[in-house]
Design a protein around this motif. Structure first.
Motif, PDB file in Angstrom:
ATOM      1  N   ARG A  18       0.868  -1.178   0.000  1.00  0.00           N
ATOM      2  CA  ARG A  18       0.000   0.000   0.000  1.00  0.00           C
ATOM      3  C   ARG A  18       0.907   1.231   0.000  1.00  0.00           C
ATOM      4  O   ARG A  18       1.551   1.536   0.999  1.00  0.00           O
ATOM      5  CB  ARG A  18      -0.932  -0.017   1.208  1.00  0.00           C
ATOM      6  N   ILE A  19       0.959   1.944  -1.118  1.00  0.00           N
ATOM      7  CA  ILE A  19       1.835   3.104  -1.282  1.00  0.00           C
ATOM      8  C   ILE A  19       1.037   4.381  -1.050  1.00  0.00           C
ATOM      9  O   ILE A  19      -0.014   4.592  -1.660  1.00  0.00           O
ATOM     10  CB  ILE A  19       2.461   3.139  -2.699  1.00  0.00           C
ATOM     11  N   PRO A  63       2.790   5.269  -8.351  1.00  0.00           N
ATOM     12  CA  PRO A  63       3.980   5.490  -7.516  1.00  0.00           C
ATOM     13  C   PRO A  63       3.745   6.695  -6.612  1.00  0.00           C
ATOM     14  O   PRO A  63       3.163   7.693  -7.036  1.00  0.00           O
ATOM     15  CB  PRO A  63       5.075   5.767  -8.549  1.00  0.00           C
ATOM     16  N   ALA A  95       0.917   2.034   4.858  1.00  0.00           N
ATOM     17  CA  ALA A  95       1.547   0.812   4.361  1.00  0.00           C
ATOM     18  C   ALA A  95       1.232  -0.401   5.218  1.00  0.00           C
ATOM     19  O   ALA A  95       1.229  -1.537   4.721  1.00  0.00           O
ATOM     20  CB  ALA A  95       3.060   1.011   4.275  1.00  0.00           C
ATOM     21  N   ILE A 144       8.251   7.466  -1.397  1.00  0.00           N
ATOM     22  CA  ILE A 144       9.457   6.698  -1.729  1.00  0.00           C
ATOM     23  C   ILE A 144      10.269   6.354  -0.489  1.00  0.00           C
ATOM     24  O   ILE A 144      10.671   5.213  -0.284  1.00  0.00           O
ATOM     25  CB  ILE A 144      10.308   7.480  -2.751  1.00  0.00           C
ATOM     26  N   ASN A 175      -0.080   8.097  -1.397  1.00  0.00           N
ATOM     27  CA  ASN A 175      -0.106   9.128  -2.427  1.00  0.00           C
ATOM     28  C   ASN A 175      -0.682  10.422  -1.852  1.00  0.00           C
ATOM     29  O   ASN A 175      -1.604  10.376  -1.030  1.00  0.00           O
ATOM     30  CB  ASN A 175      -0.982   8.701  -3.607  1.00  0.00           C
ATOM     31  N   ALA A 221       2.719   7.777   5.657  1.00  0.00           N
ATOM     32  CA  ALA A 221       3.041   6.749   4.660  1.00  0.00           C
ATOM     33  C   ALA A 221       3.246   5.394   5.320  1.00  0.00           C
ATOM     34  O   ALA A 221       2.787   4.361   4.805  1.00  0.00           O
ATOM     35  CB  ALA A 221       4.284   7.160   3.877  1.00  0.00           C
ATOM     36  N   ALA A 241      -3.792   5.615   0.201  1.00  0.00           N
ATOM     37  CA  ALA A 241      -3.158   4.554  -0.574  1.00  0.00           C
ATOM     38  C   ALA A 241      -3.620   4.658  -2.019  1.00  0.00           C
ATOM     39  O   ALA A 241      -4.796   4.910  -2.289  1.00  0.00           O
ATOM     40  CB  ALA A 241      -3.521   3.188  -0.005  1.00  0.00           C
TER      41      ALA A 241
END
Length: 332
Positions: free
Chosen positions: A3-4, A179, A134, A182, A6, A130, A175
C-alpha cells in the motif's frame, strides 16, 4: 501489493493581516534599533509576513487549510481516518492540537496525534502517514497538516519577530495505485536544544509569575546555530535519502526546503547538485512560516505549475532542537 501513500490533494491558508518590513523598520526605529530589520531582510530575502486574527488559536489557522484540502480531494471530514498535525506553536501543551482540530472539523471518525518537530514536522508527519498506510489496511484517508503561529508566542519588541509569519498547509494522503511515497531520512543533535525555544511552561520550568515577567514563556533565540547545521546538514540528508532510495539529483524535479533564508537554500541546492530553479521559495512573500512552510510552499509550487503529476519531489525540513527530516515522494 504494497500500500503506497499518495498525496491526493494539497492546500494552504494565509491569514489576511499583512505586516511589511517597513512597518517593522518604523517600530524598531522607535525602539532605538533602526538597522536590524534591513540586515535581516538582506540575509533572508523575507519582505513581509501575515498574522492571524487576535482571537484565533493555531487550530483555527489549520482549519481552513484542512477544509480546502478535503474539498480539492472530493472528500468530507467524515472520510478522514487519521489526522496528523505538525506544529511547535500548539493551542495548548495538552491536549493535542490535532484533537482540537478534529472537533472543529467534525472529523468524527478520525484518530489524531501531534508531531512536534518544529520546521521538520511536515516531512516527519508525511513519513509517519506513509508508514501507517503501508501497514494498516483499515486506514485509508489521512489528513496531514503543518501549521504555525509562533508570532503569538513572541515578544513583538524583540527583533527576531521579523521572521515569524502565520500560516497553514495541508495534504490529503491515501493509498493509491500510482507510484507515491518513496522514503525518508532523519537526523538530529540535541546538544543544540538550548539555542532557540520556549523554555518555561513545561516540566523543566513550569510557568510562573517570575518566568512570565522575565519573558521565558515566549520564544527566544538564545544562541545562534552554526550555519553549517543547514548548509551541510541538508545536503547530507539529501544524498543519504537519494542513495538509500535509488535516485539521483538529476531525477529530482523539485526540492522544498525550510523557508527561512534564501542564501542557505541557494548553497544547499548547489551542494545537493540541484539547480536553484528546482527549489521553490515563498519566504519573500509569506515570511518564515515554520512548521507550515514546507506544505505551503508545496501547494504554491503545484498551483504555479512547478510541480506536476509524476514529478519526484523531495522535502527537507530543519527545526529547533535541532532535528532535521527529509522525504521523497512521486506526485500523483
Amino acid at each position: 501489493m504494497p500500500r503506497i501513500a499518495n498525496i491526493v490533494s494539497t492546500a494552504h491558508y494565509l491569514p489576511e493581516q499583512k505586516v511589511t518590513n517597513q512597518e517593522l523598520v518604523e517600530r524598531f526605529t522607535a525602539l532605538g534599533n533602526p538597522d536590524v530589520i534591513g540586515k535581516f531582510e538582506a540575509s533572508t530575502g523575507i519582505l513581509q509576513r501575515f498574522y492571524a486574527p487576535k482571537d484565533w488559536a493555531t487550530s483555527d489557522l489549520a482549519l481552513p487549510a484542512a477544509k480546502e484540502a478535503l474539498k480539492r480531494a472530493g472528500r468530507t471530514a467524515e472520510d478522514i481516518d487519521l489526522i496528523i498535525l505538525g506544529t511547535d506553536s500548539p493551542d495548548y501543551i495538552t491536549p493535542a492540537t490535532s484533537a482540537v482540530l478534529q472537533g472543529k472539523l467534525g472529523a468524527k471518525n478520525a484518530g489524531t496525534f501531534d508531531v512536534g518537530c518544529a520546521c521538520a514536522s511536515f516531512p516527519t508527519a508525511l513519513s509517519a502517514a506513509a508508514g501507517i498506510i503501508a501497514t494498516n489496511s483499515g486506514i485509508k484517508t489521512i489528513l496531514v497538516v503543518g501549521v504555525y503561529m509562533m508570532e503569538r508566542l513572541a515578544d513583538h519588541n524583540d527583533p527576531t519577530v521579523f521572521f515569524y509569519g502565520d500560516g497553514a498547509g495541508a495534504a490529503i494522503v491515501e493509498a493509491g495505485d500510482k507510484p507515491g511515497f518513496i522514503g525518508a531520512a532523519f537526523q538530529a543533535d540535541g546538544n543544540y536544544a538550548g539555542c532557540w525555544g520556549i523554555f518555561s511552561g513545561g516540566t523543566a520550568e513550569p510557568a510562573s509569575e517570575k518566568a512570565v515577567r522575565e519573558g521565558r514563556t515566549q520564544v527566544k533565540l538564545v544562541k545562534r546555530y552554526p550555519p553549517e547545521i543547514n548548509d551541510e546538514g541538508w545536503p547530507k540528508l539529501f544524498h543519504r535519502l537519494a542513495r538509500e532510495n535509488n535516485f539521483t539529483a538529476a531525477d529530482v524535479d523539485q526540492i522544498i526546503f525550510t523557508q527561512v533564508r534564501k542564501p542557505t537554500i541557494e548553497l544547499a541546492a548547489q551542494n545537493c547538485g540541484v539547480p536553484i530553479e528546482k527549489c521553490h521559495m515563498v519566504m519573500d512573500k509569506w515570511g518564515y512560516t515554520g512548521s507550515a512552510c514546507i506544505p505551503m510552499a508545496l501547494d504554491d509550487a503545484i498551483s504555479l505549475g512547478k510541480i506536476k503529476s509524476g514529478d519526484l519531489v523531495v522535502m527537507i525540513g530543519s527545526g529547533v532542537g535541532y532535528n532535521q527530516a527529509a522525504c521523497a515522494i512521486r506526485m500523483s
